[in-house]
Design a protein around this motif. Structure first.
Motif, short mmCIF file in Angstrom:
data_model
loop_
_atom_site.label_atom_id
_atom_site.label_comp_id
_atom_site.label_asym_id
_atom_site.label_seq_id
_atom_site.Cartn_x
_atom_site.Cartn_y
_atom_site.Cartn_z
N UNK A 60 1.24 -2.15 -4.83
CA UNK A 60 0.48 -1.59 -5.95
C UNK A 60 -1.01 -1.56 -5.65
N UNK A 61 -1.53 -2.61 -5.04
CA UNK A 61 -2.96 -2.66 -4.69
C UNK A 61 -3.31 -1.58 -3.67
N UNK A 62 -2.45 -1.40 -2.69
CA UNK A 62 -2.69 -0.35 -1.67
C UNK A 62 -2.71 1.02 -2.33
N UNK A 63 -1.75 1.27 -3.21
CA UNK A 63 -1.70 2.57 -3.89
C UNK A 63 -2.91 2.79 -4.78
N UNK A 235 -1.62 1.61 6.73
CA UNK A 235 -2.51 0.75 5.97
C UNK A 235 -2.36 -0.67 6.49
N UNK A 236 -3.49 -1.35 6.70
CA UNK A 236 -3.45 -2.68 7.31
C UNK A 236 -2.67 -3.68 6.46
N UNK A 237 -2.85 -3.64 5.14
CA UNK A 237 -2.16 -4.60 4.29
C UNK A 237 -0.65 -4.38 4.28
N UNK A 238 -0.24 -3.11 4.32
CA UNK A 238 1.20 -2.83 4.40
C UNK A 238 1.75 -3.23 5.77
N UNK A 239 0.99 -2.95 6.80
CA UNK A 239 1.43 -3.29 8.16
C UNK A 239 1.56 -4.81 8.35
N UNK A 319 -1.07 -9.75 15.28
CA UNK A 319 -1.49 -10.52 14.11
C UNK A 319 -2.88 -10.13 13.62
N UNK A 320 -3.77 -9.80 14.55
CA UNK A 320 -5.15 -9.45 14.18
C UNK A 320 -5.28 -8.00 13.73
N UNK A 321 -4.49 -7.11 14.35
CA UNK A 321 -4.63 -5.67 14.07
C UNK A 321 -3.24 -5.03 13.88
N UNK A 334 12.94 1.20 8.65
CA UNK A 334 12.90 -0.22 8.31
C UNK A 334 11.55 -0.58 7.69
N UNK A 335 10.47 -0.09 8.29
CA UNK A 335 9.13 -0.35 7.75
C UNK A 335 9.04 0.11 6.29
N UNK A 336 9.53 1.28 6.04
CA UNK A 336 9.52 1.85 4.69
C UNK A 336 10.27 0.95 3.70
N UNK A 337 11.44 0.47 4.10
CA UNK A 337 12.24 -0.36 3.20
C UNK A 337 11.68 -1.77 3.05
N UNK A 338 10.87 -2.21 4.01
CA UNK A 338 10.20 -3.51 3.90
C UNK A 338 9.08 -3.46 2.86
N UNK A 339 8.38 -2.34 2.77
CA UNK A 339 7.21 -2.27 1.88
C UNK A 339 7.51 -1.62 0.54
N UNK A 340 8.70 -1.03 0.36
CA UNK A 340 9.04 -0.36 -0.90
C UNK A 340 10.28 -1.01 -1.53
#
Length: 536
Positions: A60-63, A235-239, A319-321, A334-340
């Protein structure tokens, strides 16, 4: 807007894998969790209810940050806020950042997504359902996204000095689109609908600096009233949420281990494998570069560069980037289903095909596998074209025939002589059967000679039939030309209209009714090909 439906199997444009998936073939059931039926979403909701509250908060914050400068609807804002709640879930589709939406199916994907959330809300009123368009900002195939077709002409965006060396298309500068806009404006002409399109193109591409912002503006303008939420996954926070899974990919090649046996199973079942997994399915994304990561003897390299790390160094980089690690087509789901908090992915046939390779990988990572739904497919035709079709006595189903098959069928139907030699061929075959029987009773050595004569005479009848048909085509040249023109108009480049034609071509005729009528007519769970006829 009258509607006719045709089973996908009868269109001749869909693969055996997709047709078998839609029919619920038993052999394919191990490759997905639940079939896309409304009643199956109850269990999907229960399973996805384990989605972490912290992930919701970050999403929500990213959006909210991505929408900070976007003039959107109250409904979209409410949907973003709702994602913080544990009883809110998404339905998502993804698409490349095609120039000016690219082909028509961009609209069909998003409309399928919006309409499914509405049906889910009616069925499960205690929950919220949010339609999401995942922008493929990290893709790097400029050639695929840099053009659109209008009135049979290709409008091409050329790379500019500012875009040289940039691989992730979302970062591309919109420089150079002024020239495309001028050509588009001249082609689309005047009138209220044309002016709306020109204004939309100008504001999207000439008033935004990069392709991500331009595409977000365009999709928002088209679908904000339906509450569409548009997400940029780069987005860094999602990543950061994806770090554990990216680490597994680097150290254990987990996706390759899980998906390779699945791909082999599909291949043995006779299906073409859509995507073959690499050992590491991550790209390195930095300073315009997006190139794949390779591991050799405990060291990690970026393909075709001098960048390399030890195991400890690459984990520190991750971890840093985390935003520098970009999933490819095998990892992006998989990335999509991890963040949504997602229940269902809606895509085209090619997308569903590679998702069917991924269930074992999701299970290995303990992530819920979504329901897979084939997007709506549509053929749009004007009343004028529909009247021409009826005058030529062509059914909507016949429109999907290969052109030579359609022409041959119609020439035979309207010809004043019989051009079908099937009866003569059958009579000939029966005559030769008698000769075979006679040879067997007298001298079997004659069987080969009789067979040769039969083949020769049947071939002669084939040739006569083809010559007669060709002569009739010349005689009926006007009808043949009208059939050809009609089908070429509805199936440009002998392909499905939705894969070739840009929405602006239809919008110029229909205006805002294009989207409103599609929203009314398309039921995402009604798995048949739609033919819609519109007033001009």
């Amino acid at each position: 807007m009258p509607t006719e439906c045709i089973p996908y199997r009868e269109t001749n444009y869909f693969t055996t894998l997709i047709l078998d998936y839609l029919s619920g073939k038993e052999e394919l059931k191990e490759f997905y969790n639940r079939f896309p039926k409304l009643e199956n979403f109850e269990e999907q909701i229960k399973e996805k209810s384990s989605f972490p509250a912290e992930n919701r908060k970050i999403l929500a914050e990213v959006l909210e940050n991505q929408y900070a400068e976007v003039n959107t609807s109250e409904k979209t804002r409410q949907h973003i806020e709702a994602l913080k709640s544990e009883n809110s879930f998404t339905v998502v589709t993804g698409h490349q950042l095609n120039l000016f939406t690219g082909p028509l199916y961009f609209l069909y994907k998003i409309i399928s997504t919006i309409n499914l959330t509405k049906e889910l809300k009616e069925k499960y009123p205690d929950f919220h359902f949010v339609p999401v368009y995942w922008m493929a900002t990290e893709d790097h195939d400029f050639e695929e996204i840099s053009f659109f077709n209008l009135n049979g002409k290709k409008f091409q965006w050329a790379k500019t000095p500012k875009n040289a060396g940039l691989d992730a298309v979302g970062q591309l500068s919109t420089e150079g689109l002024e020239d495309v806009f001028k050509l588009f404006s001249a082609e689309i002409g005047g009138g209220k609908n044309a002016e709306t399109l020109k204004n939309l193109f100008e504001k999207a591409y000439l008033e935004h600096e990069n392709l991500t912002d331009a595409t977000r503006y365009l999709a928002n303008e088209l679908f904000k009233e339906q509450g569409l939420v548009i997400l940029d996954g780069q987005d860094k926070d999602l990543k950061k949420l994806f770090i554990p899974f990216a680490k597994n990919e680097l150290l254990e090649q987990k996706s390759h281990q899980a998906t390779s046996p699945t791909a082999e199973k599909l291949n043995k079942l006779g299906y073409k494998v859509q995507v073959n997994p690499r050992e590491i399915n991550l790209f390195y994304l930095h300073n315009g570069l997006r190139e794949r990561i390779i591991e050799r003897e405990g060291e990690y390299f970026v393909h075709e560069t001098e960048i390399k790390w030890s195991k400890d160094e690459i984990l520190k980089e991750l971890n840093n980037y985390p935003e520098r690690f970009s999933p490819n087509v095998m990892l992006r789901p998989l990335y999509q289903e991890v963040v949504l908090p997602n229940l269902c992915y809606i895509g085209g046939g090619g997308e569903i095909a590679y998702w069917l390779e991924l269930k074992a990988y999701f299970e290995a990572e303990n992530i819920t596998f979504p329901i897979l739904l084939l997007r709506n497919s549509v053929l749009l035709q004007s009343e004028k074209l529909d009247k021409k079709r009826q005058k030529l006595n062509i059914s909507n189903k016949e429109l999907f025939l290969k052109q030579h098959e359609l022409i041959n069928r119609k020439v035979r139907q309207i010809s004043n002589i019989d051009i079908d030699f099937s009866e003569q061929k059958e009579h000939l075959v029966n005559q030769f059967q008698e000769m075979y029987s006679l040879a067997k009773k007298t001298d079997k050595s004659f069987l080969g000679a009789i067979k040769a004569q039969e083949v020769k005479q049947l071939k002669g009848l084939d040739n006569l039939e083809k010559r007669l048909l060709k002569a009739q085509k010349r005689k009926l040249e006007d009808e043949v030309n009208r059939i050809t023109i009609l089908q070429n108009k509805l199936f440009p480049n002998k392909s499905l209209q939705e894969r070739q034609t840009n929405f602006s071509e239809v919008y110029a005729e229909m205006g805002p009714k294009l989207i409103s009528e599609l929203l009314k007519k398309l039921d995402p769970l009604d798995q048949e090909f739609k033919i819609l006829t519109f007033e001009e």
